[in-house]
Design a protein around this motif. Structure first.
Motif, PDB file in Angstrom:
ATOM      1  N   ALA A  31     -61.369  -3.995 -34.715  1.00 45.95           N
ATOM      2  CA  ALA A  31     -60.868  -5.324 -34.361  1.00 45.95           C
ATOM      3  C   ALA A  31     -60.702  -5.446 -32.848  1.00 45.95           C
ATOM      4  CB  ALA A  31     -59.541  -5.579 -35.064  1.00 45.95           C
ATOM      5  N   ARG A  32     -61.085  -6.590 -32.320  1.00 43.89           N
ATOM      6  CA  ARG A  32     -61.017  -6.827 -30.878  1.00 43.89           C
ATOM      7  C   ARG A  32     -59.638  -7.294 -30.423  1.00 43.89           C
ATOM      8  NH1 ARG A  32     -65.807 -10.728 -29.356  1.00 43.89           N
ATOM      9  NH2 ARG A  32     -64.925 -10.327 -27.318  1.00 43.89           N
ATOM     10  N   ASP A  33     -58.803  -7.701 -31.354  1.00 42.12           N
ATOM     11  CA  ASP A  33     -57.525  -8.319 -30.988  1.00 42.12           C
ATOM     12  C   ASP A  33     -56.313  -7.426 -31.250  1.00 42.12           C
ATOM     13  OD1 ASP A  33     -57.632  -8.385 -33.739  1.00 42.12           O
ATOM     14  OD2 ASP A  33     -57.070 -10.495 -33.917  1.00 42.12           O
ATOM     15  N   LEU A  34     -56.498  -6.133 -31.215  1.00 39.05           N
ATOM     16  CA  LEU A  34     -55.374  -5.226 -31.423  1.00 39.05           C
ATOM     17  C   LEU A  34     -54.383  -5.340 -30.267  1.00 39.05           C
ATOM     18  CD1 LEU A  34     -57.157  -1.944 -32.576  1.00 39.05           C
ATOM     19  CD2 LEU A  34     -55.948  -3.597 -34.008  1.00 39.05           C
ATOM     20  N   ASP A  35     -53.094  -5.307 -30.580  1.00 39.09           N
ATOM     21  CA  ASP A  35     -52.101  -5.227 -29.521  1.00 39.09           C
ATOM     22  C   ASP A  35     -51.998  -3.769 -29.065  1.00 39.09           C
ATOM     23  OD1 ASP A  35     -50.607  -3.907 -31.494  1.00 39.09           O
ATOM     24  OD2 ASP A  35     -49.195  -5.571 -31.758  1.00 39.09           O
ATOM     25  N   ARG A  36     -51.176  -3.507 -28.059  1.00 41.71           N
ATOM     26  CA  ARG A  36     -51.090  -2.149 -27.493  1.00 41.71           C
ATOM     27  C   ARG A  36     -50.684  -1.125 -28.559  1.00 41.71           C
ATOM     28  NH1 ARG A  36     -51.514  -1.429 -22.064  1.00 41.71           N
ATOM     29  NH2 ARG A  36     -50.065   0.302 -21.900  1.00 41.71           N
ATOM     30  N   ALA A  37     -49.779  -1.509 -29.448  1.00 37.09           N
ATOM     31  CA  ALA A  37     -49.357  -0.590 -30.504  1.00 37.09           C
ATOM     32  C   ALA A  37     -50.524  -0.277 -31.440  1.00 37.09           C
ATOM     33  CB  ALA A  37     -48.181  -1.172 -31.285  1.00 37.09           C
ATOM     34  N   GLY A  38     -51.334  -1.285 -31.738  1.00 33.30           N
ATOM     35  CA  GLY A  38     -52.499  -1.074 -32.592  1.00 33.30           C
ATOM     36  C   GLY A  38     -53.547  -0.192 -31.937  1.00 33.30           C
ATOM     37  N   VAL A  39     -53.766  -0.408 -30.652  1.00 35.32           N
ATOM     38  CA  VAL A  39     -54.713   0.428 -29.906  1.00 35.32           C
ATOM     39  C   VAL A  39     -54.212   1.870 -29.878  1.00 35.32           C
ATOM     40  CG1 VAL A  39     -55.781   0.856 -27.659  1.00 35.32           C
ATOM     41  CG2 VAL A  39     -55.590  -1.486 -28.523  1.00 35.32           C
ATOM     42  N   ALA A  40     -52.934   2.056 -29.601  1.00 39.80           N
ATOM     43  CA  ALA A  40     -52.359   3.407 -29.569  1.00 39.80           C
ATOM     44  C   ALA A  40     -52.465   4.072 -30.934  1.00 39.80           C
ATOM     45  CB  ALA A  40     -50.911   3.357 -29.103  1.00 39.80           C
TER      46      ALA A  40
END
Length: 161
Positions: A31-40
């Motif tokens: 997903a391109r719209d992950l927030d920082r927590a999702g990316v981490a």
């Protein structure tokens, strides 16, 4: 350049590298719209052994190493690599891949496989081929690129034995 295991203190700098790449949506099937927590959560997932490449106190890139599959496929490694925008073209990805191949061997993996190398990512395709990976499969129109539309992805493989 030095490659070392990522530490807790590296997380903000790693996210500065990873977040824009994922948001661009050109190379990773996530997903391109992950927030920082999702990316981490993605990059530092529980199955990922994460490393950073650094020079002069700055992070130049990061990669993770993991088993590609479980059970009968657990002997094949998988990795994801990202280079900081300011460090591209300086051999960071090559150095990280060479490090990951050595680390995979240390961990007892017998091969490394990249499941979804986007065909339009010419730098990566050429680099992996130059390091001995072969395209063993083409997934027709398997990736929806934000600029080029539906493009192929490659499965790339290298034996470590």
């Amino acid at each position: 350049m030095r490659i070392r295991p990522a530490a807790e203190a590296d997380i903000p700098a790693v996210l500065e590298i990873v977040t824009p790449v994922l948001a661009a949506g050109e190379t990773y099937a996530i997903a391109r719209d992950l927030d920082r927590a999702g990316v981490a959560a993605y990059w530092f997932g529980p199955t990922h052994e994460v490393f950073v490449a650094e020079a002069d106190g700055k992070l130049l890139g990061t990669y993770y190493l993991m088993a590609n599959q479980q059970g009968g496929g657990a002997h094949v490694a998988n990795c994801g690599y990202m280079t900081a925008a300011a460090a591209q073209g300086r051999g960071v990805a090559r150095t990280m891949c060479e490090h990951s191949l050595a680390r995979a061997k240390e961990r007892g993996f017998r091969a490394m496989q990249f499941n979804h190398v986007v065909s339009t990512n010419n730098r990566a395709v050429n680099l992996w081929r130059g390091l001995g990976f072969e395209i063993v499969g083409t997934l027709p129109m398997a990736f929806h690129h934000p600029v080029h539309g539906y493009v192929d992805s490659f499965v790339m493989f290298k034996s470590l034995v």
